[in-house]
Write a protein that holds these residues in place. Structure first.
Motif, PDB file in Angstrom:
ATOM      1  N   ILE A   1      -2.030  28.093 -16.784  1.00  0.00           N
ATOM      2  CA  ILE A   1      -2.456  28.340 -15.684  1.00  0.00           C
ATOM      3  C   ILE A   1      -2.677  29.855 -15.791  1.00  0.00           C
ATOM      4  O   ILE A   1      -1.758  30.533 -15.225  1.00  0.00           O
ATOM      5  CB  ILE A   1      -3.352  27.875 -14.546  1.00  0.00           C
ATOM      6  N   SER A   2      -3.887  30.827 -15.806  1.00  0.00           N
ATOM      7  CA  SER A   2      -4.095  32.288 -15.178  1.00  0.00           C
ATOM      8  C   SER A   2      -4.552  32.616 -14.303  1.00  0.00           C
ATOM      9  O   SER A   2      -5.908  31.387 -13.992  1.00  0.00           O
ATOM     10  CB  SER A   2      -4.989  33.074 -16.935  1.00  0.00           C
ATOM     11  N   ILE A   3      -4.498  33.466 -13.975  1.00  0.00           N
ATOM     12  CA  ILE A   3      -5.583  34.073 -12.768  1.00  0.00           C
ATOM     13  C   ILE A   3      -6.849  33.745 -13.211  1.00  0.00           C
ATOM     14  O   ILE A   3      -8.339  33.617 -12.318  1.00  0.00           O
ATOM     15  CB  ILE A   3      -5.351  34.941 -11.792  1.00  0.00           C
ATOM     16  N   LYS A   4      -6.894  34.318 -14.234  1.00  0.00           N
ATOM     17  CA  LYS A   4      -9.086  34.854 -14.748  1.00  0.00           C
ATOM     18  C   LYS A   4      -8.721  33.084 -14.951  1.00  0.00           C
ATOM     19  O   LYS A   4     -10.371  32.394 -14.650  1.00  0.00           O
ATOM     20  CB  LYS A   4      -8.874  34.845 -16.353  1.00  0.00           C
ATOM     21  N   ASP A   5      -7.907  31.996 -15.358  1.00  0.00           N
ATOM     22  CA  ASP A   5      -8.919  31.048 -15.625  1.00  0.00           C
ATOM     23  C   ASP A   5      -8.956  30.453 -14.452  1.00  0.00           C
ATOM     24  O   ASP A   5     -10.621  29.378 -14.184  1.00  0.00           O
ATOM     25  CB  ASP A   5      -8.113  29.834 -16.296  1.00  0.00           C
ATOM     26  N   ALA A   6      -8.368  29.802 -13.259  1.00  0.00           N
ATOM     27  CA  ALA A   6      -8.487  29.269 -11.625  1.00  0.00           C
ATOM     28  C   ALA A   6     -10.213  30.569 -11.080  1.00  0.00           C
ATOM     29  O   ALA A   6     -10.533  29.492 -10.519  1.00  0.00           O
ATOM     30  CB  ALA A   6      -7.290  29.910 -10.759  1.00  0.00           C
ATOM     31  N   ALA A   7      -9.528  31.666 -11.814  1.00  0.00           N
ATOM     32  CA  ALA A   7     -11.191  32.437 -10.991  1.00  0.00           C
ATOM     33  C   ALA A   7     -12.774  31.752 -11.536  1.00  0.00           C
ATOM     34  O   ALA A   7     -13.626  31.690 -10.816  1.00  0.00           O
ATOM     35  CB  ALA A   7     -10.645  33.910 -11.332  1.00  0.00           C
ATOM     36  N   GLU A   8     -12.327  31.451 -12.543  1.00  0.00           N
ATOM     37  CA  GLU A   8     -13.391  30.563 -12.946  1.00  0.00           C
ATOM     38  C   GLU A   8     -14.201  29.964 -12.613  1.00  0.00           C
ATOM     39  O   GLU A   8     -15.526  29.124 -12.768  1.00  0.00           O
ATOM     40  CB  GLU A   8     -13.345  31.276 -14.438  1.00  0.00           C
TER      41      GLU A   8
ATOM     42  N   SER B   1     -16.123  30.126  -9.566  1.00  0.00           N
ATOM     43  CA  SER B   1     -16.641  31.401  -9.829  1.00  0.00           C
ATOM     44  C   SER B   1     -16.989  32.481  -9.235  1.00  0.00           C
ATOM     45  O   SER B   1     -17.284  33.276  -8.462  1.00  0.00           O
ATOM     46  CB  SER B   1     -18.228  30.359  -9.534  1.00  0.00           C
ATOM     47  N   LEU B   2     -15.599  33.182  -9.402  1.00  0.00           N
ATOM     48  CA  LEU B   2     -14.707  34.843  -8.719  1.00  0.00           C
ATOM     49  C   LEU B   2     -14.506  35.335  -9.861  1.00  0.00           C
ATOM     50  O   LEU B   2     -14.395  34.662 -10.742  1.00  0.00           O
ATOM     51  CB  LEU B   2     -14.216  34.541  -7.332  1.00  0.00           C
ATOM     52  N   SER B   3     -14.707  36.758  -9.290  1.00  0.00           N
ATOM     53  CA  SER B   3     -14.023  37.625 -10.382  1.00  0.00           C
ATOM     54  C   SER B   3     -12.243  37.325  -9.644  1.00  0.00           C
ATOM     55  O   SER B   3     -11.899  37.386  -8.738  1.00  0.00           O
ATOM     56  CB  SER B   3     -14.223  39.219  -9.817  1.00  0.00           C
TER      57      SER B   3
ATOM     58  N   ARG C   1      -7.984  37.742  -3.485  1.00  0.00           N
ATOM     59  CA  ARG C   1      -7.925  38.416  -1.569  1.00  0.00           C
ATOM     60  C   ARG C   1      -8.396  37.332  -1.114  1.00  0.00           C
ATOM     61  O   ARG C   1      -8.542  36.438   0.062  1.00  0.00           O
ATOM     62  CB  ARG C   1      -9.247  39.508  -1.935  1.00  0.00           C
ATOM     63  N   TYR C   2      -9.640  35.764  -2.202  1.00  0.00           N
ATOM     64  CA  TYR C   2     -10.185  35.588  -1.044  1.00  0.00           C
ATOM     65  C   TYR C   2      -8.453  33.936  -1.077  1.00  0.00           C
ATOM     66  O   TYR C   2      -8.876  33.220   0.523  1.00  0.00           O
ATOM     67  CB  TYR C   2     -10.939  34.319  -2.258  1.00  0.00           C
ATOM     68  N   PHE C   3      -8.389  33.826  -1.932  1.00  0.00           N
ATOM     69  CA  PHE C   3      -6.983  32.454  -1.771  1.00  0.00           C
ATOM     70  C   PHE C   3      -5.824  32.928  -0.748  1.00  0.00           C
ATOM     71  O   PHE C   3      -6.344  31.883  -0.068  1.00  0.00           O
ATOM     72  CB  PHE C   3      -6.344  32.542  -2.853  1.00  0.00           C
ATOM     73  N   LYS C   4      -5.956  34.149  -0.756  1.00  0.00           N
ATOM     74  CA  LYS C   4      -4.816  34.392   0.058  1.00  0.00           C
ATOM     75  C   LYS C   4      -4.950  34.197   1.558  1.00  0.00           C
ATOM     76  O   LYS C   4      -4.641  34.120   2.861  1.00  0.00           O
ATOM     77  CB  LYS C   4      -4.368  36.003   0.109  1.00  0.00           C
TER      78      LYS C   4
ATOM     79  N   THR D   1      -5.780  30.578   2.458  1.00  0.00           N
ATOM     80  CA  THR D   1      -4.211  29.402   2.974  1.00  0.00           C
ATOM     81  C   THR D   1      -3.021  30.137   3.623  1.00  0.00           C
ATOM     82  O   THR D   1      -1.926  29.394   3.204  1.00  0.00           O
ATOM     83  CB  THR D   1      -4.079  29.136   1.259  1.00  0.00           C
ATOM     84  N   LEU D   2      -3.284  31.638   3.442  1.00  0.00           N
ATOM     85  CA  LEU D   2      -2.112  32.853   4.008  1.00  0.00           C
ATOM     86  C   LEU D   2      -1.099  32.905   3.621  1.00  0.00           C
ATOM     87  O   LEU D   2       0.818  32.910   3.114  1.00  0.00           O
ATOM     88  CB  LEU D   2      -1.787  31.915   5.077  1.00  0.00           C
ATOM     89  N   LYS D   3      -1.354  32.289   1.580  1.00  0.00           N
ATOM     90  CA  LYS D   3      -0.745  31.707   0.736  1.00  0.00           C
ATOM     91  C   LYS D   3      -0.620  32.547  -0.773  1.00  0.00           C
ATOM     92  O   LYS D   3      -1.502  32.900  -0.779  1.00  0.00           O
ATOM     93  CB  LYS D   3       0.574  31.105   0.316  1.00  0.00           C
ATOM     94  N   THR D   4       0.261  33.170  -1.860  1.00  0.00           N
ATOM     95  CA  THR D   4      -0.797  33.262  -2.599  1.00  0.00           C
ATOM     96  C   THR D   4      -0.591  32.735  -3.891  1.00  0.00           C
ATOM     97  O   THR D   4      -0.093  31.543  -3.501  1.00  0.00           O
ATOM     98  CB  THR D   4       0.166  34.584  -3.792  1.00  0.00           C
TER      99      THR D   4
END
Length: 294
Positions: free
Chosen positions: A200-207, A210-212, A218-221, A224-227
């Motif tokens: 999994i990449s950050i790009k895949d999870a972001a897509e 529907s986020l960049s 930034r949103y996930f942190k 959830t208070l974690k990366t």
């Protein structure tokens, strides 16, 4: 998608006692004003409570405070329509003020009220306390009349008098989590659970949300208070623990099945999270089980 507000049906009673037998659990990221006490009689999977993520298994007993976002998701094998495989649980849902707003202010109930405040972070109840509460839940599934209220008050009193529990969500979660804001966290969780065994990449999870990539991080942190990488690591290590306990595959096989690319990285990440190597974890669990049975 914001966490779903679930309405708990208590029928003609003041609170709900329910026995559930399902092919699997996957009730999405949700919350409700009712306090929830759940006993997993049979089943395994991942439990999310606030910013806490951990495996659940047979015998788990969890107390969740009012409006604490949570999610139960069965292991992938439960979604394969195997007739002999199912989830069994007993769940109690009640509002703190169902017996009247003045009742919980009684000085005799102060320890219960304090315990319910602590439960806003979620409690995993353990030890002899767990055994006593589970036994009471099994015996009182179909209790009626005033005995229902007596039963509930009794088990809350037992829980309030013990220190046999661990806290789940961190202290900061409820202070930062806003239930009213637009929330894509359920999309991210669903994507991750379905793909954590893959690269999994950050790009895949972001897509998937529907986020960049930058907005996603930034949103996930914030939510959830974690990366995201920490969250993904916890899911992979949690699944590895389950496979190690089953003791049907080698550490090397488990490493790749959980989404890691090489054994040394798997060992390093496992030890960084649990302060023990995968092999030590498997051996310690085997020793614990043999000692218990003896």
């Amino acid at each position: 998608m914001k966490p779903i507000l679930r309405k708990v049906d208590s029928g003609n009673n003041s609170f709900s006692i329910r026995e559930d037998i399902y092919p699997f659990l996957y009730n999405h990221w949700h919350y409700h004003p009712e306090i929830e006490l759940t006993f997993i009689r049979k089943g395994t999977g991942i439990r999310l409570v606030g910013d806490s993520m951990a495996p659940f298994e047979d015998g788990d007993l969890i107390l969740l405070g009012s409006n604490l976002p949570h999610m139960w998701r069965s292991d992938s094998i439960y979604f394969k329509n195997i007739p002999t495989l199912n989830i069994e649980a007993i769940a109690i849902h009640f509002r703190e003020d169902f017996w009247g707003s003045a009742f919980m202010q009684l000085p005799e109930l102060r320890s219960i009220k304090e315990m319910l405040d602590i439960a806003k972070r979620g409690l995993k109840i353990t030890g002899k306390t767990k055994d006593i509460v589970i036994d009471a839940m099994e015996k009182n599934i179909h209790v009626t009349g005033s005995k229902r209220v007596e039963f509930l008050l009794g088990i809350l009193d037992i829980i309030s008098r013990t220190n046999e529990y661990s806290l789940l969500a961190t202290p900061g979660f409820n202070k930062t989590y806003d239930l009213t804001t637009t929330d894509k966290i359920n999309l991210i969780y669903t994507y991750t659970f379905n793909n954590f065994k893959n690269n999994i990449s950050i790009k895949d999870a972001a897509e998937a949300a529907s986020l960049s990539p930058n907005s996603f991080c930034r949103y996930f942190k914030t939510r959830t208070l974690k990366t995201y990488w920490q969250f993904l690591l916890e899911i992979r290590i949690g699944y590895a623990c389950k496979l190690l306990i089953e003791n049907e595959k080698s550490v090397s096989q488990i490493c790749y099945e959980c989404g890691f690319n090489n054994l040394s990285n798997f060992n390093r990440q496992f030890k960084s999270l649990l302060n023990i190597t995968p092999l030590q974890y498997a051996k310690s669990y085997t020793v614990h089980v043999h000692t218990f049975v003896a």
